[in-house]
Write a protein that holds these residues in place. Structure first.
Motif, mmCIF file in Angstrom:
data_model
loop_
_atom_site.group_PDB
_atom_site.id
_atom_site.type_symbol
_atom_site.label_atom_id
_atom_site.label_comp_id
_atom_site.label_asym_id
_atom_site.label_seq_id
_atom_site.Cartn_x
_atom_site.Cartn_y
_atom_site.Cartn_z
ATOM 1 N N THR A 159 -13.764 -100.551 -34.460
ATOM 2 C CA THR A 159 -13.851 -99.221 -33.835
ATOM 3 C C THR A 159 -12.596 -98.392 -34.072
ATOM 4 O OG1 THR A 159 -13.061 -100.204 -31.763
ATOM 5 C CG2 THR A 159 -15.451 -99.972 -32.041
ATOM 6 N N ASP A 160 -11.496 -99.028 -34.480
ATOM 7 C CA ASP A 160 -10.274 -98.287 -34.787
ATOM 8 C C ASP A 160 -10.407 -97.626 -36.156
ATOM 9 O OD1 ASP A 160 -9.009 -98.925 -32.428
ATOM 10 O OD2 ASP A 160 -8.081 -100.739 -33.230
ATOM 11 N N GLY A 161 -9.965 -96.359 -36.223
ATOM 12 C CA GLY A 161 -10.125 -95.590 -37.448
ATOM 13 C C GLY A 161 -9.096 -95.933 -38.509
ATOM 14 N N PRO A 162 -9.268 -95.389 -39.724
ATOM 15 C CA PRO A 162 -8.351 -95.658 -40.830
ATOM 16 C C PRO A 162 -7.038 -94.894 -40.673
ATOM 17 C CG PRO A 162 -10.013 -94.082 -41.515
ATOM 18 C CD PRO A 162 -10.393 -94.518 -40.132
ATOM 19 N N ALA A 163 -6.038 -95.317 -41.422
ATOM 20 C CA ALA A 163 -4.730 -94.651 -41.422
ATOM 21 C C ALA A 163 -4.117 -94.769 -42.806
ATOM 22 C CB ALA A 163 -3.810 -95.267 -40.383
ATOM 23 N N LEU A 164 -3.307 -93.783 -43.136
ATOM 24 C CA LEU A 164 -2.596 -93.843 -44.418
ATOM 25 C C LEU A 164 -1.209 -93.237 -44.267
ATOM 26 C CD1 LEU A 164 -2.450 -90.778 -45.902
ATOM 27 C CD2 LEU A 164 -4.873 -91.243 -46.212
ATOM 28 N N ARG A 165 -0.300 -93.732 -45.083
ATOM 29 C CA ARG A 165 1.050 -93.165 -45.177
ATOM 30 C C ARG A 165 1.172 -92.474 -46.524
ATOM 31 N NH1 ARG A 165 5.799 -93.280 -42.607
ATOM 32 N NH2 ARG A 165 7.750 -93.189 -43.799
ATOM 33 N N PHE A 166 1.649 -91.235 -46.502
ATOM 34 C CA PHE A 166 1.699 -90.437 -47.729
ATOM 35 C C PHE A 166 3.104 -89.907 -47.963
ATOM 36 C CE2 PHE A 166 1.085 -87.301 -44.423
ATOM 37 C CZ PHE A 166 1.891 -86.243 -44.822
ATOM 38 N N GLN A 167 3.295 -89.430 -49.185
ATOM 39 C CA GLN A 167 4.532 -88.744 -49.560
ATOM 40 C C GLN A 167 4.171 -87.468 -50.296
ATOM 41 O OE1 GLN A 167 6.883 -90.322 -52.870
ATOM 42 N NE2 GLN A 167 8.741 -90.056 -51.643
ATOM 43 N N MET A 168 4.815 -86.375 -49.904
ATOM 44 C CA MET A 168 4.642 -85.097 -50.581
ATOM 45 C C MET A 168 6.014 -84.701 -51.119
ATOM 46 S SD MET A 168 2.336 -82.663 -51.256
ATOM 47 C CE MET A 168 1.138 -82.226 -49.997
ATOM 48 N N SER A 169 6.130 -84.492 -52.439
ATOM 49 C CA SER A 169 7.456 -84.256 -53.017
ATOM 50 C C SER A 169 7.386 -83.349 -54.235
ATOM 51 C CB SER A 169 8.105 -85.599 -53.407
ATOM 52 O OG SER A 169 7.313 -86.249 -54.391
ATOM 53 N N ASN A 170 8.530 -82.706 -54.506
ATOM 54 C CA ASN A 170 8.772 -82.016 -55.771
ATOM 55 C C ASN A 170 10.261 -82.175 -56.089
ATOM 56 O OD1 ASN A 170 10.103 -80.165 -54.143
ATOM 57 N ND2 ASN A 170 8.540 -78.574 -54.334
ATOM 58 N N GLU A 171 10.817 -81.333 -56.942
ATOM 59 C CA GLU A 171 12.219 -81.492 -57.334
ATOM 60 C C GLU A 171 13.177 -81.235 -56.180
ATOM 61 O OE1 GLU A 171 12.850 -78.909 -60.595
ATOM 62 O OE2 GLU A 171 11.741 -80.144 -62.049
ATOM 63 N N ARG A 172 12.759 -80.458 -55.160
ATOM 64 C CA ARG A 172 13.678 -80.047 -54.094
ATOM 65 C C ARG A 172 13.402 -80.709 -52.753
ATOM 66 N NH1 ARG A 172 11.959 -75.684 -56.738
ATOM 67 N NH2 ARG A 172 10.490 -75.159 -55.072
ATOM 68 N N VAL A 173 12.230 -81.270 -52.567
ATOM 69 C CA VAL A 173 11.880 -81.781 -51.245
ATOM 70 C C VAL A 173 11.060 -83.056 -51.378
ATOM 71 C CG1 VAL A 173 9.752 -80.445 -51.084
ATOM 72 C CG2 VAL A 173 10.913 -81.151 -48.984
ATOM 73 N N SER A 174 11.202 -83.922 -50.385
ATOM 74 C CA SER A 174 10.393 -85.136 -50.336
ATOM 75 C C SER A 174 10.181 -85.494 -48.860
ATOM 76 C CB SER A 174 11.084 -86.291 -51.066
ATOM 77 O OG SER A 174 10.311 -87.481 -50.962
ATOM 78 N N GLU A 175 8.922 -85.514 -48.430
ATOM 79 C CA GLU A 175 8.596 -85.835 -47.045
ATOM 80 C C GLU A 175 7.484 -86.864 -47.014
ATOM 81 O OE1 GLU A 175 7.934 -82.691 -44.283
ATOM 82 O OE2 GLU A 175 9.356 -81.325 -45.256
ATOM 83 N N SER A 176 7.575 -87.755 -46.028
ATOM 84 C CA SER A 176 6.526 -88.758 -45.855
ATOM 85 C C SER A 176 6.150 -88.840 -44.383
ATOM 86 C CB SER A 176 6.989 -90.123 -46.358
ATOM 87 O OG SER A 176 8.125 -90.569 -45.637
#
Length: 456
Positions: A194-211
């Protein structure tokens, strides 16, 4: 009469002695020094107030001071005109102490926070309380089983001195307390389908990187606002595009593969689509940003925990640990925990006390003035409406130097919160009511008059 007065003075003599006065002065100095040390060690003025300035020994010192002042005045009987300044100063000190006591036990010092167009009619104060309530039954009512103000900074619960609350046939035992905990959470795999899915992501380019993490619970969507774009994790077929840069991740039950669609604002619609799984990346087409899935779990749950510090810092809260029905729990200030047994359910609340008002304030607008060329706030003010069924409609502006005074409550502009784009989202007002203030003013005036009279 003369004999009675002589007896009174004989009894009064030790209380009016210079030795007692010197002891009281030294004790006050030591208490003030200790309070300063405590505040410096823990970086916490509230801890110094609760454990030092409002402790039993602090009150004992001020009680001795009052007794000494009264005894000294009695010792000077019969009074003469030259004693006017002396008596005035002593009475002023006693009135000042009484005014401080009235402020401590009958005053209000708190805050009110509300979002734009939100109405609030409660003041949140520094005092905390512990409450246990029965869960919602068929009638939809909640019954109070236990409610008590807490002084855990002064008297923390421990295994040797726990707080015990009887709930039916089970006992709730609070035996742990931490003054400075920072709430943290982690996503971990779950065995429950009953527990839903989860994911860890990263969004990045030359100037920024966030996860960050995204998880689906009972809701159909989890949305992360990344400034110029949104990442939406949702169930298949539930999302409808309405504009902007959007990366849609559609998950299916018990599948490792995630379908994606990229929507671009400049092209007003979908620009690419496909499927990805853990470890894959895709180009969004916005400002060179690359999206990468670092980890994916079909069933996951969020688990909160606390990282403990030795002193106060931004984000720290008081926490308690307790046992109930054979399980260990932990919760922080302004949080609640649901507890279940075979035949009942309860809600435990550990929170700052809120004082209801017979009127409300609505935040109509909020403005921030900034120093030229910077994002640093120079001034800020709130446009509010007073909602009072028993009063006339009132609209006013509360700024840093112009408070609203209504029904004995002054509302001062204290602070504000803003989102990642620098847009104000919440206004915070400080609110106080001090019934001891007139007495403190009177005591101060008597002290000043007494000093002037003694010198001149």
């Amino acid at each position: 009469m003369a004999k009675q007065m002589s007896t009174l003075k004989k009894i009064n003599k030790p209380l009016a002695s210079l030795k007692l006065a010197v002891f009281v002065i030294l004790a006050m100095g030591a208490m003030s020094a200790w309070g300063t040390i405590v505040e410096s060690i823990y970086q916490d003025a509230k801890r110094a107030q609760e454990t030092v300035y409002h402790s039993w020994y602090s009150y004992t010192i001020f009680a001795l001071l009052s007794v000494n002042l009264i005894a000294v005045m009695i010792d000077r009987i019969p009074w003469k005109p030259k004693h006017v300044g002396f008596i005035s100063a002593h009475i002023g000190i006693i009135i000042l102490i009484l005014g401080s006591i009235a402020t401590r036990y009958y005053g209000i010092d708190g805050s009110m926070a509300f979002n734009m167009n939100e109405t609030s009619r409660k003041i949140t104060v520094g005092q905390s309380y512990l409450g246990v309530y029965s869960g919602l039954g068929a009638t939809g009512n909640m019954r109070t089983l236990y409610e008590k103000d807490t002084q855990f900074l002064r008297n923390p619960p421990s295994q040797e001195n726990p707080v015990k609350i009887q709930l039916g046939s089970d006992e709730l035992v609070i035996d742990r307390f931490q003054a400075y905990g920072i709430p943290q959470f982690k996503i971990e795999a779950s065995d429950k389908v009953t527990d839903g899915p989860a994911l860890r992501f990263q969004m990045s380019n030359e100037r920024v990187s966030e996860s960050d993490w995204m998880q689906l619970g009972r809701d159909n969507f989890d949305i992360k606002n990344m400034g110029p774009a949104k990442i939406v994790m949702g169930r298949k077929g539930m999302f409808r595009y309405t504009g902007g840069n959007v990366l849609l991740l559609e998950v299916q039950q018990d599948s490792d593969v995630i379908d994606y669609k990229v929507f671009t604002a400049s092209k007003n619609g979908q620009t690419s689509s496909g499927s990805v799984k853990a470890g894959d990346s895709l180009e969004t087409g916005w400002m060179g940003l690359t999206f990468r899935i670092l980890k994916f779990m079909k069933h996951a749950k969020a688990k909160w925990y606390y990282e403990y510090l030795d002193s106060s810092a931004d984000g720290t809260v008081q926490t308690i640990g307790f046992r109930f029905a054979g399980k260990d729990y932990e919760t922080g200030m302004n949080s609640s925990v649901r507890l279940f047994t075979d035949d009942a359910n309860y809600i435990l609340v550990f929170a700052n006390r809120q004082i209801p008002l017979d009127f409300a304030l609505r935040l109509d607008a909020f403005r921030v003035g900034r120093y030229q060329g910077t994002r640093r706030a120079m001034s800020y003010e709130s446009d509010v409406s007073v909602v009072d069924p028993k009063g006339n409609p009132l609209k006013t502006t509360i700024s840093m130097n112009e408070p609203l005074k209504y029904k004995g409550f002054p509302f001062y502009q204290s602070s504000f919160q803003e989102d990642e784009m620098g847009r104000p989202t919440m206004s915070i007002l400080s609110v106080n009511r001090d019934p001891g203030r007139p007495w403190k003013y009177l005591g101060s005036l008597l002290i000043v008059f007494g000093i002037i009279h003694l010198f001149y």
